[in-house]
Design an enzyme around this catalytic site. Structure first.
Site, mmCIF file in Angstrom:
data_model
loop_
_atom_site.group_PDB
_atom_site.id
_atom_site.type_symbol
_atom_site.label_atom_id
_atom_site.label_comp_id
_atom_site.label_asym_id
_atom_site.label_seq_id
_atom_site.Cartn_x
_atom_site.Cartn_y
_atom_site.Cartn_z
ATOM 1 N N ASP A 83 1.140 -1.170 -0.114
ATOM 2 C CA ASP A 83 0.049 -0.001 0.444
ATOM 3 C C ASP A 83 0.851 1.659 0.126
ATOM 4 O O ASP A 83 2.056 1.220 0.473
ATOM 5 C CB ASP A 83 -1.171 -0.355 1.409
ATOM 6 C CG ASP A 83 -2.140 1.123 1.105
ATOM 7 O OD1 ASP A 83 -2.141 1.344 0.004
ATOM 8 O OD2 ASP A 83 -2.660 1.602 2.230
ATOM 9 N N ASP A 105 2.307 5.080 -5.522
ATOM 10 C CA ASP A 105 2.291 5.847 -5.058
ATOM 11 C C ASP A 105 2.860 7.463 -6.006
ATOM 12 O O ASP A 105 3.186 8.164 -4.749
ATOM 13 C CB ASP A 105 1.300 6.519 -3.920
ATOM 14 C CG ASP A 105 0.449 7.746 -3.713
ATOM 15 O OD1 ASP A 105 0.075 8.548 -4.863
ATOM 16 O OD2 ASP A 105 0.113 7.895 -3.150
ATOM 17 N N GLU A 142 -2.294 5.859 -8.416
ATOM 18 C CA GLU A 142 -2.688 6.997 -7.816
ATOM 19 C C GLU A 142 -2.525 8.509 -9.029
ATOM 20 O O GLU A 142 -1.735 8.666 -8.995
ATOM 21 C CB GLU A 142 -2.465 6.992 -6.094
ATOM 22 C CG GLU A 142 -3.643 8.511 -5.768
ATOM 23 C CD GLU A 142 -3.909 8.084 -3.996
ATOM 24 O OE1 GLU A 142 -3.038 9.654 -3.888
ATOM 25 O OE2 GLU A 142 -3.839 7.224 -4.281
ATOM 26 N N GLY A 199 -7.813 7.334 7.538
ATOM 27 C CA GLY A 199 -7.424 7.547 9.259
ATOM 28 C C GLY A 199 -9.692 7.948 10.060
ATOM 29 O O GLY A 199 -9.818 7.818 8.858
ATOM 30 N N SER A 234 -11.377 4.023 2.837
ATOM 31 C CA SER A 234 -12.762 4.172 2.909
ATOM 32 C C SER A 234 -13.210 4.108 4.397
ATOM 33 O O SER A 234 -14.501 2.730 4.165
ATOM 34 C CB SER A 234 -13.534 3.751 1.205
ATOM 35 O OG SER A 234 -12.810 4.024 0.491
ATOM 36 N N SER A 235 -12.974 4.013 4.873
ATOM 37 C CA SER A 235 -13.939 3.082 6.379
ATOM 38 C C SER A 235 -14.499 3.792 6.936
ATOM 39 O O SER A 235 -15.137 5.082 6.580
ATOM 40 C CB SER A 235 -12.654 3.858 7.637
ATOM 41 O OG SER A 235 -11.078 2.212 6.996
#
Length: 359
Positions: A83, A105, A142, A199, A234-235
């Site tokens: 990631d 990224d 990204e 976060g 996307s939490s």
């Protein structure tokens, strides 16, 4: 079965119209939670690790924990994904250590703090794609910087995130630029900027189209119907977990995450990978706080780590079901990196952008 490339799972998800939660991992309990949930729901698995996770757990420990998952659950297709790789060297070291998928990224420079130019992003991403595809590994890129449309600021994830404030043009992925980026880099998946951030403190209020641009996903999908899109940050930040943490001594202020129903809209518009980390952290924290609060004399770590697995497993199982990944694992024929390397070499997986005009 050995670990599989991420492109295998994303292609199947696209063909069958579902999304796959990608869970960040740092330790054994998190991996056990995810695997138990995946086994319970018959779901494909993406286990992803940040640079911080690799440093925290140690390369060998993390690799062997994930290989243990593959050995314990051979019937489930499992991806080991890097990631937010900040530079080609990070991605190459991940591949060397057994990762079957990497994220380059290039939206930020190698310091993981400075917004990069478009040309820089294209160059470093295309470089990683060339190397990764040669051995069959998948690559996620990204475009646009992950950050809040409310404040213009980002939230660093294990040291990865821009500093200062950006305007909306930098915080929202441009569909035409996305088409050019995918064609020039040949990434397997594209993470898009739509107002989400890392976060727990994503939004100060329940998000609307003004601060969560799900409509931008549809625009990009219309431009790139054959490209797998990725939602980062996307939490959903469940209120019940926040309440439990605060009940047992925590001090998390009111905050809002990305509603599951908004993610489901994204999945209908080409999102195939959905990054989830904070929800799992909240579940673990809630379990640990509750266990220690109710039995303050306890000192055996297993006393609070066992319930943390149970709480996180529920979060993971919920996401598999909500994203309609449940029931899909057994339908996927597992193949390794060598077969995908051959497909890339033959040009069978070439990404070509084309304009799609709705009737």
């Amino acid at each position: 079965m050995a670990l599989v490339p991420m492109r295998l799972l994303l292609d199947h998800a696209a063909e069958n119209g579902y999304g796959i939660p990608a869970f960040n991992v740092n330790n054994m309990e998190q991996i056990q939670s995810i695997m138990q949930a995946a086994n319970e729901t018959n779901s494909p698995v993406i286990l992803q690790a940040s640079r911080g996770a690799r440093n925290y757990a140690g390369e060998n420990f993390l690799r062997h924990l994930i290989l243990a998952a593959a050995e314990t659950y051979p019937h489930l297709p499992i991806v080991m994904h890097q990631d937010h790789g900040n530079a080609p060297s990070t991605c190459y070291s991940a591949i060397k250590n057994g990762f079957t998928s990497v994220m380059m990224d290039g939206s930020l420079e190698a310091d993981a703090k400075t917004p990069a130019s478009y040309d820089y992003n294209v160059a470093v991403t295309a470089e990683v794609v060339k190397v990764a595809h040669a051995i069959g590994a998948s690559v996620e890129g990204e475009l646009g910087c992950l950050g809040s449309l409310e404040t213009g600021k980002g939230e660093a994830e294990d040291g990865h995130g821009f500093e200062g404030a950006l305007d909306h043009s930098q915080l929202l992925t441009d569909p035409d630029e996305a088409a050019d980026f995918v064609e020039r880099t040949q990434v397997d998946a594209l993470a898009v900027a739509i107002g989400t951030s890392h976060g727990a403190y994503k939004f100060t209020r329940k998000p609307t189209g003004e601060i969560l641009a799900i409509s931008r996903i549809e625009e990009i999908h219309n431009r790139l119907p054959n490209t797998h899109l990725v939602m980062h940050g996307s939490s959903s930040v469940p209120e019940d977990l926040l309440a439990m943490i605060n009940e047992f001594g925590g001090a998390i202020p009111e905050t809002y995450g990305v509603p599951v129903e908004e993610i489901q809209k994204g999945i209908k518009c080409g999102v195939r990978k959905v990054n989830i980390d904070t929800d799992c952290r909240l579940a673990i924290t809630a379990a640990v706080r509750e266990a220690l609060f109710k039995n303050p004399k306890e000192f055996d770590p297993r006393h609070f780590l066992k319930p943390s697995i149970k709480y996180m497993q529920k979060v993971c199982a919920d996401r598999y079901i909500q994203f309609e990944a449940a029931g899909q694992a057994s339908k996927i024929k597992q193949v390794g990196l060598d077969e995908f390397a051959a497909k890339y070499a033959k040009g069978e997986l070439t990404q070509v952008s084309r304009q799609v005009v709705k009737a």
